[in-house]
Design a protein around this motif. Structure first.
Motif, PDB file in Angstrom:
ATOM      1  N   ARG A 119       0.861  -1.063   0.164  1.00  0.00           N
ATOM      2  CA  ARG A 119       0.023   0.242  -0.083  1.00  0.00           C
ATOM      3  C   ARG A 119       0.879   1.297  -0.022  1.00  0.00           C
ATOM      4  O   ARG A 119       0.440   2.482  -0.793  1.00  0.00           O
ATOM      5  CB  ARG A 119      -0.930  -0.039   1.269  1.00  0.00           C
ATOM      6  CG  ARG A 119      -1.826   1.290   1.274  1.00  0.00           C
ATOM      7  CD  ARG A 119      -2.896   1.197   2.163  1.00  0.00           C
ATOM      8  NE  ARG A 119      -3.592   2.404   2.030  1.00  0.00           N
ATOM      9  CZ  ARG A 119      -4.856   2.776   2.482  1.00  0.00           C
ATOM     10  NH1 ARG A 119      -5.592   1.630   3.319  1.00  0.00           N
ATOM     11  NH2 ARG A 119      -5.531   3.628   2.310  1.00  0.00           N
ATOM     12  N   TRP A 182      -2.380 -10.723  -1.264  1.00  0.00           N
ATOM     13  CA  TRP A 182      -3.958 -11.328  -1.336  1.00  0.00           C
ATOM     14  C   TRP A 182      -4.062 -12.850  -0.700  1.00  0.00           C
ATOM     15  O   TRP A 182      -5.402 -12.891   0.096  1.00  0.00           O
ATOM     16  CB  TRP A 182      -4.029 -11.542  -2.628  1.00  0.00           C
ATOM     17  CG  TRP A 182      -4.256 -10.417  -3.380  1.00  0.00           C
ATOM     18  CD1 TRP A 182      -3.974  -8.881  -2.835  1.00  0.00           C
ATOM     19  CD2 TRP A 182      -4.648  -9.905  -4.815  1.00  0.00           C
ATOM     20  NE1 TRP A 182      -4.438  -8.032  -3.819  1.00  0.00           N
ATOM     21  CE2 TRP A 182      -4.768  -8.817  -4.858  1.00  0.00           C
ATOM     22  CE3 TRP A 182      -5.324 -11.062  -5.628  1.00  0.00           C
ATOM     23  CZ2 TRP A 182      -5.409  -8.192  -6.444  1.00  0.00           C
ATOM     24  CZ3 TRP A 182      -5.694 -10.399  -6.835  1.00  0.00           C
ATOM     25  CH2 TRP A 182      -5.742  -8.963  -7.110  1.00  0.00           C
TER      26      TRP A 182
ATOM     27  N   GLU B 125      -6.473   0.987  -7.092  1.00  0.00           N
ATOM     28  CA  GLU B 125      -6.131   0.387  -5.818  1.00  0.00           C
ATOM     29  C   GLU B 125      -6.587   1.021  -4.394  1.00  0.00           C
ATOM     30  O   GLU B 125      -7.027   0.510  -3.250  1.00  0.00           O
ATOM     31  CB  GLU B 125      -4.750   0.150  -5.541  1.00  0.00           C
ATOM     32  CG  GLU B 125      -4.224  -0.531  -4.232  1.00  0.00           C
ATOM     33  CD  GLU B 125      -2.762  -1.076  -4.262  1.00  0.00           C
ATOM     34  OE1 GLU B 125      -2.127  -0.530  -5.428  1.00  0.00           O
ATOM     35  OE2 GLU B 125      -2.307  -1.376  -3.155  1.00  0.00           O
ATOM     36  N   PHE B 126      -6.838   2.457  -4.698  1.00  0.00           N
ATOM     37  CA  PHE B 126      -7.341   3.260  -3.450  1.00  0.00           C
ATOM     38  C   PHE B 126      -8.671   3.622  -3.498  1.00  0.00           C
ATOM     39  O   PHE B 126      -9.511   3.937  -2.607  1.00  0.00           O
ATOM     40  CB  PHE B 126      -6.280   4.340  -3.282  1.00  0.00           C
ATOM     41  CG  PHE B 126      -4.718   4.076  -3.196  1.00  0.00           C
ATOM     42  CD1 PHE B 126      -4.391   3.574  -1.819  1.00  0.00           C
ATOM     43  CD2 PHE B 126      -4.083   3.928  -4.235  1.00  0.00           C
ATOM     44  CE1 PHE B 126      -3.150   3.104  -1.610  1.00  0.00           C
ATOM     45  CE2 PHE B 126      -2.597   3.434  -3.982  1.00  0.00           C
ATOM     46  CZ  PHE B 126      -2.144   2.965  -2.877  1.00  0.00           C
ATOM     47  N   PRO B 129     -10.827  -0.496  -4.768  1.00  0.00           N
ATOM     48  CA  PRO B 129     -10.102  -1.682  -4.491  1.00  0.00           C
ATOM     49  C   PRO B 129     -10.711  -2.919  -5.331  1.00  0.00           C
ATOM     50  O   PRO B 129      -9.826  -3.812  -5.794  1.00  0.00           O
ATOM     51  CB  PRO B 129      -9.967  -1.956  -3.067  1.00  0.00           C
ATOM     52  CG  PRO B 129     -10.355  -0.862  -2.514  1.00  0.00           C
ATOM     53  CD  PRO B 129     -11.252  -0.113  -3.447  1.00  0.00           C
ATOM     54  N   ASP B 130     -12.247  -3.109  -5.168  1.00  0.00           N
ATOM     55  CA  ASP B 130     -12.563  -4.244  -6.057  1.00  0.00           C
ATOM     56  C   ASP B 130     -12.314  -4.307  -7.456  1.00  0.00           C
ATOM     57  O   ASP B 130     -12.004  -5.179  -7.942  1.00  0.00           O
ATOM     58  CB  ASP B 130     -13.976  -4.315  -5.954  1.00  0.00           C
ATOM     59  CG  ASP B 130     -14.500  -4.464  -4.381  1.00  0.00           C
ATOM     60  OD1 ASP B 130     -13.818  -5.198  -3.775  1.00  0.00           O
ATOM     61  OD2 ASP B 130     -15.722  -4.251  -4.270  1.00  0.00           O
ATOM     62  N   PHE B 132      -9.446  -2.925  -8.952  1.00  0.00           N
ATOM     63  CA  PHE B 132      -8.344  -3.174  -9.037  1.00  0.00           C
ATOM     64  C   PHE B 132      -8.031  -4.529  -8.976  1.00  0.00           C
ATOM     65  O   PHE B 132      -7.393  -5.153  -9.917  1.00  0.00           O
ATOM     66  CB  PHE B 132      -7.435  -2.418  -7.979  1.00  0.00           C
ATOM     67  CG  PHE B 132      -6.048  -2.816  -7.776  1.00  0.00           C
ATOM     68  CD1 PHE B 132      -5.371  -2.159  -8.463  1.00  0.00           C
ATOM     69  CD2 PHE B 132      -5.678  -3.695  -6.649  1.00  0.00           C
ATOM     70  CE1 PHE B 132      -3.920  -2.073  -8.342  1.00  0.00           C
ATOM     71  CE2 PHE B 132      -4.336  -3.993  -6.472  1.00  0.00           C
ATOM     72  CZ  PHE B 132      -3.173  -3.342  -7.387  1.00  0.00           C
ATOM     73  N   ARG B 133      -8.477  -5.223  -8.186  1.00  0.00           N
ATOM     74  CA  ARG B 133      -8.479  -6.690  -7.844  1.00  0.00           C
ATOM     75  C   ARG B 133      -9.121  -7.251  -9.096  1.00  0.00           C
ATOM     76  O   ARG B 133      -8.404  -8.448  -9.578  1.00  0.00           O
ATOM     77  CB  ARG B 133      -9.089  -7.278  -6.525  1.00  0.00           C
ATOM     78  CG  ARG B 133      -8.580  -8.380  -6.065  1.00  0.00           C
ATOM     79  CD  ARG B 133      -9.462  -8.575  -4.606  1.00  0.00           C
ATOM     80  NE  ARG B 133      -8.957  -9.882  -4.012  1.00  0.00           N
ATOM     81  CZ  ARG B 133      -8.328 -10.201  -3.140  1.00  0.00           C
ATOM     82  NH1 ARG B 133      -7.843  -9.293  -2.388  1.00  0.00           N
ATOM     83  NH2 ARG B 133      -8.076 -11.601  -2.841  1.00  0.00           N
TER      84      ARG B 133
END
Lengths: 205, 205
Positions: A119, A182, B125-126, B129-130, B132-133
Motif C-alpha cells: 500500500r 492477497w 487500488e485506493f 479496490p474491487d 483493482f483486484r
C-alpha cells in the motif's frame, strides 16, 4: 537521477546522534508503516503516528520536518529494508538462477510479514512520485548489475540486460501481491521453485 | 468473484439504447480517461469531464450515477480495451511463445498510445479496490487459461499454472511502465524479442 536513494534519505531524516535517538526514529518509522498502511497517507496523522510509537509530538519534529518528509523517509526505509532482507539470501546461493530463486523466496517472506509495504509503495506513486520512481529504478539497477555479473561468470546467458531486470522485478512484485498480500494459499518454496524452473529453462518445448 | 468484470460494468453504466447514446457514453469515458489521468480521481470533476467530452451535464447522469460509478466503469472499460487490443495479436501467433511475444508487443503499443492507463489502474487500488483486484485477477485467469491450452497442445511445458500467469502479467506490467510510460527509448520489438527468448529458453546456461 539519485538511484541509490541515500541522498534523499539523508535530506528527509534529521540523523540522530545517539542510540536512543536512533531507537526513537526507528519507532516513528515503524509506527508510520502501521499508520500509513492502515489509513493511507491522507487520513494518517502525525499525532496518530507518535501515539503508536509511544513518543512525544516534540520528538517527531526532532527527526522529521513534516508528514510528507516522514512518508518519503518511510519509502526509502522500506526500499532499504527489502534490499537488506533479500541480499543475504542472494549472496548465499550457488549460482544465479538459485540466487534469483532465493531472492524471490526472501521477498515473499518479507511481504507476508510486512503486507503494508504494498500500500505504501503503491501510494507513493501519487503522494511522492520521485520516491516511487527511485524505488523501482534502484531495484531494477541492482537486479541488472547482479545479472551482468553472473553472465560474466558464465552462469547465465550473456544477453542479459535491463529488460531482464525489469521483467524479473515485475514478476516478483506481482507474485508478492498474489501470494504475499492477497493470500498465503501457496507455500513460498513452491512459488519460488516454479519461477526458478522458468528462469533456468523457460517454458518452451 | 466476478472475474470477467462484465457484471460490474453493466451495473455501473446505464446501457444506452441508441447509437447516439453509445457515442455519448464513449465520449464521456474517453474524457474521463484524460481527466482522471491528468488530475487524479480526487481533483477530477464531473463538470471537467463533460466539458472535455462536449456533452451537457444532464447527459452525464443519463449514463452514470456519480464520479465513483464513472471511475469504476472506466477501469472496467480500460481492462476490456487492453484485452480487446491484445487478443487478436495473441490469436494470430503460430505458437504460445510467439503469442506471448505478440501480446506483450501489442500491450506496449497500447500503453504508449494510452499512458494514462497506469495512473488510473494504479489509483483504483485506493479509489476502488474491487475494480483493482478484478482487473488483475481476470487478466491472470486469461493468461493461465491460454497457457494451459498451449500446454495441452504440446507447445509449452505441461507444468504451467497460476504462478506462470502472475509472473508473465507482472513482467508485462513493469515492462509497460518502463518502456511505455517512463520512456520510449527502446523499440517495442526489441523488448518483446528479449522476453520471448527468456520465455522460450530461460536465462540459464
Amino acid at each position: 537521477m539519485d538511484v541509490t536513494g541515500e541522498g534523499a534519505e539523508e535530506a528527509e531524516r534529521k540523523a540522530p546522534r545517539t542510540d536512543r535517538g536512533r531507537r526513537t526514529q526507528r519507532a516513528i518509522l515503524d509506527a508510520a508503516l502501521a499508520e500509513f498502511g492502515e489509513r493511507g497517507f491522507h487520513e494518517a496523522s502525525i499525532s496518530g503516528i507518535t501515539r503508536r510509537a509511544g513518543v512525544a509530538l516534540g520528538s517527531f519534529y526532532t527527526y522529521f520536518d513534516s508528514k510528507d518528509a516522514l512518508f518519503r523517509a518511510l519509502v526509502n526505509d522500506l526500499s532499504a529494508q527489502v534490499r537488506d532482507h533479500v541480499a543475504p539470501a542472494i549472496r548465499g546461493a550457488q549460482d544465479q538462477v538459485a540466487a534469483e530463486r532465493a531472492g524471490l523466496a526472501a521477498f515473499l517472506d518479507f511481504v507476508r510479514a510486512h503486507q503494508e509495504i504494498y500500500r505504501i509503495i503503491d501510494e507513493s506513486e501519487f503522494v511522492d512520485p520521485d520516491s516511487f520512481r527511485r524505488h523501482y529504478s534502484s531495484t531494477a539497477e541492482r537486479i541488472e548489475a547482479r545479472l551482468r555479473a553472473a553472465a560474466a561468470r558464465g552462469e547465465i546467458v550473456d544477453t542479459v540486460d535491463e529488460v531482464h531486470a525489469w521483467a524479473i522485478m515485475g514478476m516478483n512484485v506481482f507474485l508478492g501481491l498474489r501470494y504475499g498480500v492477497w493470500s498465503n494459499d501457496r507455500p513460498v518454496a513452491d512459488v519460488a521453485d516454479v519461477v526458478a524452473a522458468m528462469l533456468a529453462r523457460g517454458i518452451g518445448r
